[in-house]
Design an enzyme around this catalytic site. Structure first.
Site, PDB file in Angstrom:
ATOM      1  N   ASP A   1      65.140 -36.411  26.888  1.00 47.05           N
ATOM      2  CA  ASP A   1      64.494 -37.193  25.833  1.00 47.05           C
ATOM      3  C   ASP A   1      64.710 -38.665  26.153  1.00 47.05           C
ATOM      4  O   ASP A   1      65.791 -39.209  25.901  1.00 47.05           O
ATOM      5  CB  ASP A   1      65.113 -36.883  24.464  1.00 47.05           C
ATOM      6  CG  ASP A   1      64.784 -35.480  23.982  1.00 47.05           C
ATOM      7  OD1 ASP A   1      63.632 -35.259  23.595  1.00 47.05           O
ATOM      8  OD2 ASP A   1      65.687 -34.622  23.977  1.00 47.05           O
ATOM      9  N   HIS A  48      67.172 -31.847  12.232  1.00 45.30           N
ATOM     10  CA  HIS A  48      68.455 -31.564  12.871  1.00 45.30           C
ATOM     11  C   HIS A  48      69.472 -31.055  11.847  1.00 45.30           C
ATOM     12  O   HIS A  48      70.412 -30.339  12.191  1.00 45.30           O
ATOM     13  CB  HIS A  48      69.028 -32.824  13.531  1.00 45.30           C
ATOM     14  CG  HIS A  48      68.231 -33.311  14.691  1.00 45.30           C
ATOM     15  ND1 HIS A  48      67.153 -34.150  14.554  1.00 45.30           N
ATOM     16  CD2 HIS A  48      68.359 -33.069  16.018  1.00 45.30           C
ATOM     17  CE1 HIS A  48      66.647 -34.417  15.741  1.00 45.30           C
ATOM     18  NE2 HIS A  48      67.365 -33.775  16.649  1.00 45.30           N
ATOM     19  N   LYS A  85      55.032 -34.150  21.232  1.00 44.26           N
ATOM     20  CA  LYS A  85      55.883 -33.566  20.195  1.00 44.26           C
ATOM     21  C   LYS A  85      55.664 -34.319  18.880  1.00 44.26           C
ATOM     22  O   LYS A  85      55.186 -35.455  18.911  1.00 44.26           O
ATOM     23  CB  LYS A  85      57.361 -33.585  20.617  1.00 44.26           C
ATOM     24  CG  LYS A  85      57.944 -34.987  20.811  1.00 44.26           C
ATOM     25  CD  LYS A  85      59.368 -34.928  21.332  1.00 44.26           C
ATOM     26  CE  LYS A  85      59.965 -36.330  21.379  1.00 44.26           C
ATOM     27  NZ  LYS A  85      61.314 -36.354  21.988  1.00 44.26           N
ATOM     28  N   HIS A  86      55.918 -33.707  17.734  1.00 47.68           N
ATOM     29  CA  HIS A  86      56.350 -32.338  17.489  1.00 47.68           C
ATOM     30  C   HIS A  86      55.167 -31.614  16.862  1.00 47.68           C
ATOM     31  O   HIS A  86      54.903 -31.810  15.684  1.00 47.68           O
ATOM     32  CB  HIS A  86      57.553 -32.299  16.563  1.00 47.68           C
ATOM     33  CG  HIS A  86      58.695 -33.154  17.022  1.00 47.68           C
ATOM     34  ND1 HIS A  86      58.793 -34.512  16.743  1.00 47.68           N
ATOM     35  CD2 HIS A  86      59.810 -32.834  17.747  1.00 47.68           C
ATOM     36  CE1 HIS A  86      59.908 -34.992  17.258  1.00 47.68           C
ATOM     37  NE2 HIS A  86      60.538 -33.990  17.873  1.00 47.68           N
ATOM     38  N   ASP A 144      61.219 -26.799  19.662  1.00 48.90           N
ATOM     39  CA  ASP A 144      62.263 -27.806  19.560  1.00 48.90           C
ATOM     40  C   ASP A 144      63.588 -27.038  19.674  1.00 48.90           C
ATOM     41  O   ASP A 144      63.621 -25.800  19.745  1.00 48.90           O
ATOM     42  CB  ASP A 144      62.141 -28.553  18.226  1.00 48.90           C
ATOM     43  CG  ASP A 144      62.780 -29.937  18.260  1.00 48.90           C
ATOM     44  OD1 ASP A 144      63.563 -30.224  19.182  1.00 48.90           O
ATOM     45  OD2 ASP A 144      62.497 -30.734  17.352  1.00 48.90           O
ATOM     46  N   ARG A 164      68.507 -41.261  26.518  1.00 47.07           N
ATOM     47  CA  ARG A 164      69.712 -40.615  27.056  1.00 47.07           C
ATOM     48  C   ARG A 164      70.292 -41.388  28.241  1.00 47.07           C
ATOM     49  O   ARG A 164      71.489 -41.339  28.487  1.00 47.07           O
ATOM     50  CB  ARG A 164      69.416 -39.179  27.479  1.00 47.07           C
ATOM     51  CG  ARG A 164      68.643 -38.337  26.479  1.00 47.07           C
ATOM     52  CD  ARG A 164      69.260 -38.305  25.105  1.00 47.07           C
ATOM     53  NE  ARG A 164      68.552 -37.358  24.240  1.00 47.07           N
ATOM     54  CZ  ARG A 164      68.637 -37.318  22.924  1.00 47.07           C
ATOM     55  NH1 ARG A 164      69.415 -38.196  22.299  1.00 47.07           N
ATOM     56  NH2 ARG A 164      67.962 -36.435  22.221  1.00 47.07           N
ATOM     57  N   ARG A 187      60.405 -44.470  15.847  1.00 43.12           N
ATOM     58  CA  ARG A 187      60.060 -43.636  17.005  1.00 43.12           C
ATOM     59  C   ARG A 187      58.556 -43.392  17.065  1.00 43.12           C
ATOM     60  O   ARG A 187      58.049 -42.946  18.097  1.00 43.12           O
ATOM     61  CB  ARG A 187      60.796 -42.293  16.935  1.00 43.12           C
ATOM     62  CG  ARG A 187      62.306 -42.396  17.037  1.00 43.12           C
ATOM     63  CD  ARG A 187      62.965 -41.059  16.727  1.00 43.12           C
ATOM     64  NE  ARG A 187      62.628 -40.044  17.707  1.00 43.12           N
ATOM     65  CZ  ARG A 187      62.819 -38.730  17.509  1.00 43.12           C
ATOM     66  NH1 ARG A 187      63.320 -38.307  16.340  1.00 43.12           N
ATOM     67  NH2 ARG A 187      62.493 -37.878  18.439  1.00 43.12           N
TER      68      ARG A 187
END
Length: 337
Positions: free
Chosen positions: A69, A184, A171-172, A254, A77, A141
């Site tokens: 990601d 999450h 996504k998503h 996901d 990351r 985002r």
């Protein structure tokens, strides 16, 4: 491809910056289609390259997909001190007429960073369209707050990644922008009517349905299936993702370990396959959970194998890039905005 070498329809994480002996044996035996890396896996560039080589070595497939990601902003990351810090998606739209050009350039630069260390799939662009009152898990985002801007900038990012030899993941699907909680942590429930979803949420995915890979949303849409999140809903996947949206690329979940989903991991994976998902994704690298997912894993064959092969066939050598000039152009665009 023989049955003994057929990949399993699963993408997995690992625990650290190098494989353990247990992970090496597990991956060699299971034969996952690919892997995903997180910050816990990122050391120096040499360490990341050694890890991606080792992961592919367990499979004996030089083109095995390795995902990350790398959106920019909150979701990046790989970052300083070894790689640049990239802006969040929401910072491109204010650039006006040159927004798409700069978004494409930023993605091309990200692709360079990723490919240098053996990563060939980026879980971007995010095509969710946020609405007033939605959870900040999307927030900056998003490329904009209208389908038109998300389409334009999402397409630019996808093109930049592919120009750099990295596959994008939209996504998503079919949309996370209306969620009022973070999937999450909990299961979002969206109560918008079907017409509103089609007019706004689905539009970016329809416009970019030609792209090779997509990631599902752990979101319940009461107008579509009031009982199951999209990831686990045959109706949503068949009628909306494959039907109305027209996406015929490889569809992955996901992360199965997100708290939006409940129940044993074997049951989560099995439910996703039954719904029509091609490949399940498990990210946190916990061996007990991966083994439970593996118990449900199916061979990647039939339509899923066709889609996987078509996706990997779109990997190409990067186009020419003057790296120093490109980075200077990218940075200047934000300094003068």
């Amino acid at each position: 491809m023989t049955a003994a070498s057929t990949p399993r329809a699963v993408i997995l994480g690992c625990s650290g910056t190098a494989l353990t002996a247990e992970e090496t044996a597990f991956f060699r035996d299971l034969r996952p289609w690919g892997f995903i890396l997180f910050k816990r896996n990122i050391g120096t560039p040499d360490e990341v390259r050694a890890l991606t080589d080792a992961l592919r070595g367990t499979l004996g497939r030089a083109d095995a997909p390795i995902l990350i990601d790398q959106e920019g902003g909150r979701v990046q990351r790989m970052g300083p001190p070894h790689w640049p810090k990239y802006p969040a998606a929401g910072r491109f739209d204010p650039l006006g007429d040159e927004a798409a050009e700069i978004a494409r350039l930023g993605a091309r630069l990200m692709a360079h960073d990723l490919r240098e260390v053996g990563i060939n799939v980026d879980c971007a662009p995010m095509l969710d369209v946020p609405v007033a009152g939605s959870d900040n898990i999307i927030g900056d985002r998003a490329y904009g707050d209208t389908p038109e801007r998300v389409i334009a900038l999402g397409r630019a990012v996808a093109e930049g990644l592919m120009a750099g030899g990295v596959l994008p993941v939209i996504k998503h699907i079919p949309g996370h922008g209306r969620a009022t909680c973070d999937s999450h942590l909990d299961l979002p429930v969206v109560e918008a009517d079907r017409e509103s979803l089609s007019r706004s949420d689905f539009r970016p995915f329809r416009a970019l349905a030609d792209l090779p890979l997509a990631m599902s949303a752990h979101v319940v849409f009461t107008a579509l299936d009031p009982e199951r999140p999209a990831t686990l809903s045959e109706r949503v996947i068949r009628e909306i993702v494959r039907g109305e949206i027209g996406f015929d690329g490889l569809l992955m979940t996901d992360d199965l370990s997100m708290h939006a989903l409940q129940g044993p991991f074997r049951e989560r994976a099995d439910a996703a396959y039954r719904a029509g998902i091609d490949v399940v994704l498990h990210c946190n690298g916990r061996m007990d959970e991966m083994r439970a997912v593996a118990d449900a894993a199916v061979d990647l064959d039939g339509a899923g194998a066709r889609r996987a092969e078509a996706a990997l066939a779109r990997l190409a050598a990067p186009d020419a890039l003057d790296l120093a000039e490109a980075r200077a152009r990218f940075e200047t665009a934000f300094l003068t905005a």
